[in-house]
Each structure stands twice: as structure tokens, then as C-alpha cells.
Design an enzyme around this catalytic site. Structure first.
Site, mmCIF file in Angstrom:
data_model
loop_
_atom_site.group_PDB
_atom_site.id
_atom_site.type_symbol
_atom_site.label_atom_id
_atom_site.label_comp_id
_atom_site.label_asym_id
_atom_site.label_seq_id
_atom_site.Cartn_x
_atom_site.Cartn_y
_atom_site.Cartn_z
ATOM 1 N N GLY A 27 -20.491 48.937 94.462
ATOM 2 C CA GLY A 27 -19.294 48.342 93.889
ATOM 3 C C GLY A 27 -18.228 49.400 93.672
ATOM 4 O O GLY A 27 -18.517 50.591 93.590
ATOM 5 N N GLU A 30 -18.774 51.639 90.642
ATOM 6 C CA GLU A 30 -19.713 52.752 90.785
ATOM 7 C C GLU A 30 -19.003 53.998 91.306
ATOM 8 O O GLU A 30 -19.262 55.102 90.858
ATOM 9 C CB GLU A 30 -20.843 52.376 91.736
#
Length: 63
Positions: A27, A30
Site C-alpha cells: 500500500g 507502507e
């Protein structure tokens, strides 16, 4: 609040990265959060002079 959050749109790309995790996905959060833990630990070091090498950093670690 959760009700105030806008709808989340998921977009996929054709590149699979199995180094990150078995599913090959990551994602955006992250990627943006990679250095934040190190930045907090470094700020604590500059403020207190104590280098801490374990997470989570608690107040007991600084006493």
C-alpha cells in the site's frame, strides 16, 4: 471519524513484487511510513542523549 473518510479507490499495476510479501502487493501508506519509526527514535536520541534499539520505546526505557 470513519464516516468522514472519503471512499477509497484501489488501483492495481501489472508489476508483482514478491520480495515485499507473498501476495506481491503493498500500500502507499507502507511506502510513506518506512522512515517514521527511525525518525522518532532519532528525535528521542537528540532530545535525551540515549540511543534506544528496541521498539516500542516506552517512558521506562528513558528513566
Amino acid at each position: 471519524m470513519n464516516a468522514d473518510a472519503p471512499d477509497v479507490r484501489i488501483e492495481t499495476i501489472e508489476v508483482q513484487d514478491t520480495v515485499v510479501n507473498p501476495m506481491g502487493v503493498k500500500g502507499v501508506g507502507e511506502i510513506g511510513m518506512v522512515g517514521s519509526g527511525a525518525a522518532v527514535a532519532n528525535a528521542i536520541f537528540h532530545a535525551t542523549g540515549r540511543r534506544l534499539h528496541k521498539i516500542p520505546i516506552t517512558i521506562e526505557d528513558l528513566l
